[in-house]
Motif scaffolding. Structure first.
Motif, PDB file in Angstrom:
ATOM      1  N   GLY A  85       0.793  -1.231   0.000  1.00  0.00           N
ATOM      2  CA  GLY A  85       0.000   0.000   0.000  1.00  0.00           C
ATOM      3  C   GLY A  85       0.824   1.280   0.000  1.00  0.00           C
ATOM      4  O   GLY A  85       0.261   2.375  -0.031  1.00  0.00           O
ATOM      5  N   PRO A 139      -4.255 -10.207   7.541  1.00  0.00           N
ATOM      6  CA  PRO A 139      -4.186  -8.908   8.197  1.00  0.00           C
ATOM      7  C   PRO A 139      -5.272  -8.664   9.254  1.00  0.00           C
ATOM      8  O   PRO A 139      -4.967  -8.085  10.302  1.00  0.00           O
ATOM      9  N   PRO A 140      -6.546  -9.082   9.067  1.00  0.00           N
ATOM     10  CA  PRO A 140      -7.510  -8.799  10.137  1.00  0.00           C
ATOM     11  C   PRO A 140      -7.076  -9.404  11.482  1.00  0.00           C
ATOM     12  O   PRO A 140      -7.220  -8.769  12.533  1.00  0.00           O
ATOM     13  N   LYS A 181     -21.938  -1.487  -3.355  1.00  0.00           N
ATOM     14  CA  LYS A 181     -22.476  -2.058  -2.109  1.00  0.00           C
ATOM     15  C   LYS A 181     -22.296  -1.116  -0.912  1.00  0.00           C
ATOM     16  O   LYS A 181     -23.075  -1.144   0.039  1.00  0.00           O
ATOM     17  N   PHE A 182     -21.227  -0.292  -0.945  1.00  0.00           N
ATOM     18  CA  PHE A 182     -20.941   0.599   0.180  1.00  0.00           C
ATOM     19  C   PHE A 182     -21.569   1.984  -0.002  1.00  0.00           C
ATOM     20  O   PHE A 182     -21.347   2.874   0.810  1.00  0.00           O
ATOM     21  N   ARG A 195     -20.197  -7.768  12.938  1.00  0.00           N
ATOM     22  CA  ARG A 195     -19.590  -9.029  13.381  1.00  0.00           C
ATOM     23  C   ARG A 195     -18.138  -8.841  13.834  1.00  0.00           C
ATOM     24  O   ARG A 195     -17.343  -8.207  13.128  1.00  0.00           O
ATOM     25  N   SER A 206     -12.566  -3.101   8.994  1.00  0.00           N
ATOM     26  CA  SER A 206     -11.645  -3.719   8.021  1.00  0.00           C
ATOM     27  C   SER A 206     -12.036  -3.365   6.591  1.00  0.00           C
ATOM     28  O   SER A 206     -13.197  -3.102   6.290  1.00  0.00           O
ATOM     29  N   VAL A 207     -11.052  -3.417   5.715  1.00  0.00           N
ATOM     30  CA  VAL A 207     -11.327  -3.299   4.282  1.00  0.00           C
ATOM     31  C   VAL A 207     -11.843  -4.617   3.728  1.00  0.00           C
ATOM     32  O   VAL A 207     -11.752  -5.653   4.367  1.00  0.00           O
ATOM     33  N   MET A 208     -12.323  -4.558   2.505  1.00  0.00           N
ATOM     34  CA  MET A 208     -12.732  -5.759   1.776  1.00  0.00           C
ATOM     35  C   MET A 208     -12.005  -5.746   0.428  1.00  0.00           C
ATOM     36  O   MET A 208     -11.988  -4.724  -0.263  1.00  0.00           O
ATOM     37  N   TYR A 282      -3.775   6.007   4.776  1.00  0.00           N
ATOM     38  CA  TYR A 282      -4.013   4.621   4.404  1.00  0.00           C
ATOM     39  C   TYR A 282      -4.866   3.999   5.496  1.00  0.00           C
ATOM     40  O   TYR A 282      -4.536   4.080   6.696  1.00  0.00           O
ATOM     41  N   PHE A 285      -7.374  -0.607   8.198  1.00  0.00           N
ATOM     42  CA  PHE A 285      -8.173  -0.864   9.403  1.00  0.00           C
ATOM     43  C   PHE A 285      -8.353   0.457  10.149  1.00  0.00           C
ATOM     44  O   PHE A 285      -7.445   1.312  10.142  1.00  0.00           O
ATOM     45  N   GLN A 332     -11.272  -1.958  -1.179  1.00  0.00           N
ATOM     46  CA  GLN A 332      -9.810  -1.971  -1.332  1.00  0.00           C
ATOM     47  C   GLN A 332      -9.434  -2.683  -2.638  1.00  0.00           C
ATOM     48  O   GLN A 332      -9.532  -3.908  -2.738  1.00  0.00           O
ATOM     49  N   LEU A 335      -3.636  -4.347  -4.109  1.00  0.00           N
ATOM     50  CA  LEU A 335      -2.458  -3.532  -3.800  1.00  0.00           C
ATOM     51  C   LEU A 335      -2.463  -2.201  -4.557  1.00  0.00           C
ATOM     52  O   LEU A 335      -1.547  -1.390  -4.388  1.00  0.00           O
ATOM     53  N   GLY A 370       2.320  -0.605   4.033  1.00  0.00           N
ATOM     54  CA  GLY A 370       2.583  -1.701   3.114  1.00  0.00           C
ATOM     55  C   GLY A 370       3.016  -2.975   3.807  1.00  0.00           C
ATOM     56  O   GLY A 370       3.923  -2.945   4.642  1.00  0.00           O
ATOM     57  N   VAL A 371       2.352  -4.069   3.480  1.00  0.00           N
ATOM     58  CA  VAL A 371       2.806  -5.406   3.867  1.00  0.00           C
ATOM     59  C   VAL A 371       2.582  -5.651   5.364  1.00  0.00           C
ATOM     60  O   VAL A 371       3.009  -4.860   6.195  1.00  0.00           O
ATOM     61  N   ILE A 372       1.940  -6.777   5.685  1.00  0.00           N
ATOM     62  CA  ILE A 372       1.714  -7.099   7.099  1.00  0.00           C
ATOM     63  C   ILE A 372       2.601  -8.297   7.445  1.00  0.00           C
ATOM     64  O   ILE A 372       2.290  -9.431   7.095  1.00  0.00           O
TER      65      ILE A 372
END
Ligand SMILES: CC(=O)CC(=O)SCCNC(=O)CCNC(=O)[C@H](O)C(C)(C)COP(=O)(O)OP(=O)(O)OC[C@H]1O[C@@H](n2cnc3c(N)ncnc32)[C@H](O)[C@@H]1OP(=O)(O)O
Length: 388
Positions: A85, A139-140, A181-182, A195, A206-208, A282, A285, A332, A335, A370-372
């Motif tokens: 990211g 990542p979540p 949808k959003f 949830r 969280s992103v999707m 960014y 989350f 999202q 990348l 960027g990168v988890i």
């Protein structure tokens, strides 16, 4: 010291879609067409290209070269952006350096990905060995652990994260490129009832993963003027750090790379946090957004909940936040994610924000994550200040 010799002189963005069935090349083609149409630029002027690594093309080591073929470009400078990211802002910064070094004169920074249609990524490294087996599979889960630690150290009011999600959703209603949808309102009650997917992290924190593309023109101010490009913004300061605290085996994961680069980038741009006209961070989350408020000095460390709750973050407010909905409420695009918030900042500064236009859009702070990786918060942090 801030430099004002290079500009972003154009942006393009496809709508964000879910399971579009399209490839990264196809989406990139749409973004490039849009970029040329918006700017009236002759494609032959493009002699530099930065391509963001895509989850949907992750197994392809030659993605960037194939991208030149797909787009019909012959660059003398080609960069393959592998910092997740951060690759869009990082691509702009690298293009500016390449132009200053005479490797090209006009670069396109292209990010396109379609992971909801075609997932071809395998992270490997420590994750497969130590993280995936106990069930921390993405990542979540990592951000659930980060949130737990943050709560342990500082406490957290969930309504503050809810306010970030609700505010950004309100912004997405004004963004025709946001995932369809959003494009419906979200209430605090709906957020609180959403949830829990990685305790204490809710799905709406969280992103999707979706599909989409964005692209930017980077060149010198002089060249932009020569080409008659009308709109331009100046990236006046950039900072980036990877593997922050990497030598510390027991690093405090609530300390992030933004704590190092954030104050430095603002100092170089000669701005105090109160001078920032819009914040386009960014937002994989909601907790990452709150931690950035702290790291950039909008509030003290650990005071993110109180700051978020007392600050008007709407596009008309004190600190306009992710005015296109951010990734959390626009979707999202894999990348290509880091370009979403950058495109929104440039759009606003070109005065093209439409019904969500920020007044006095004279500067913007844009960030990347960027990168988890295993046992950390994130791999790379990047921050860029744009000035009109
Ligand atoms: C890349 C970098 O460099 C740095 C980063 O950005 S790290 C972040 C990278 N991105 C991710 O890891 C993506 C994280 N998100 C996810 O894994 C998943 O969306 C999730 C775990 C949050 C939910 O997945 P899931 O439990 O399998 O839900 P799923 O069955 O797909 O969907 C259920 C419903 O919720 C919706 N939904 C899924 N995720 C959603 C989200 N994040 N927000 C809102 N709605 C969501 C779906 O559209 C679906 O709706 P319908 O029932 O109406 O069809």
């Amino acid at each position: 010291m801030k430099k004002r010799d290079m500009v972003i002189a154009g942006y393009a963005e496809t709508p964000v879609g879910f399971k579009t069935g399209r490839s990264a090349y196809d989406l990139a083609g749409e973004a490039l067409d849009q970029l040329l149409e918006r700017t009236g630029l002759d494609k032959r002027e493009i002699d530099g290209l930065s391509v963001t690594t895509a989850l949907s093309e992750a197994q392809n080591p030659f993605f960037a070269v194939y991208m030149t073929e797909a787009l019909g470009l012959t660059p003398t400078w080609l960069n393959y952006g592998g910092i997740g990211g951060c690759s869009a802002t990082g691509g702009v910064a690298r293009a500016m350096s390449a132009i200053r070094d005479g490797m090209c004169t006009l670069a396109v920074v292209m990010s396109a990905d379609a992971p909801s249609s075609d997932w071809r990524s395998n992270y490997g490294a420590y994750r497969g060995e130590f993280q995936d087996p106990p069930g921390v599979q993405g990542p979540p889960a990592s951000f659930g652990l980060l949130m737990s630690r943050y709560i342990h150290q500082y406490g957290l009011d969930p309504r503050a994260l809810g306010k970030i999600a609700v505010t950004q959703r309100a912004h997405a209603l004004h963004n025709p490129n946001a995932l369809k949808k959003f494009q419906k309102p979200l209430s605090m009650e709906e957020y609180m009832e959403s949830r829990v997917i990685a305790d204490p992290l809710r799905m709406l924190d969280s992103v999707m993963f979706c599909d989409g593309a964005n692209a930017f023109i980077v060149t010198s101010e002089a060249n932009a003027k020569r080409l008659g490009l009308k709109n331009m913004v100046y990236p006046v300061a950039y900072g980036e750090v990877t593997n922050f605290n990497g030598a510390d085996p027991l690093a405090d994961i609530t300390e992030t790379g933004f704590g190092k680069i954030g104050p430095e980038v603002l100092r170089r741009a000669e701005l105090a946090p109160k001078d920032v006209r819009m914040f386009q961070p960014y937002d994989d989350f909601t907790i990452a957004v709150m931690m950035q408020f702290e790291a950039f000095g909008f509030c003290e460390r650990g005071q993110g909940s109180a700051y978020t709750l007392r600050t008007d973050l709407s596009f008309e407010g004190e600190l306009p936040l992710n005015t296109g909905g951010g990734q959390i409420s626009a979707g999202q695009p894999g990348l290509a994610s880091g370009g979403l918030n950058l495109a929104e900042a440039v759009r606003q500064m070109f005065g093209e924000g439409g019904t969500r236009q920020v007044k006095d859009a004279r500067n913007a702070l844009v960030t990347g994550i960027g990168v988890i990786p295993y046992g950390r918060n994130w791999g790379t942090s990047s921050a860029m200040v744009l000035e009109a």
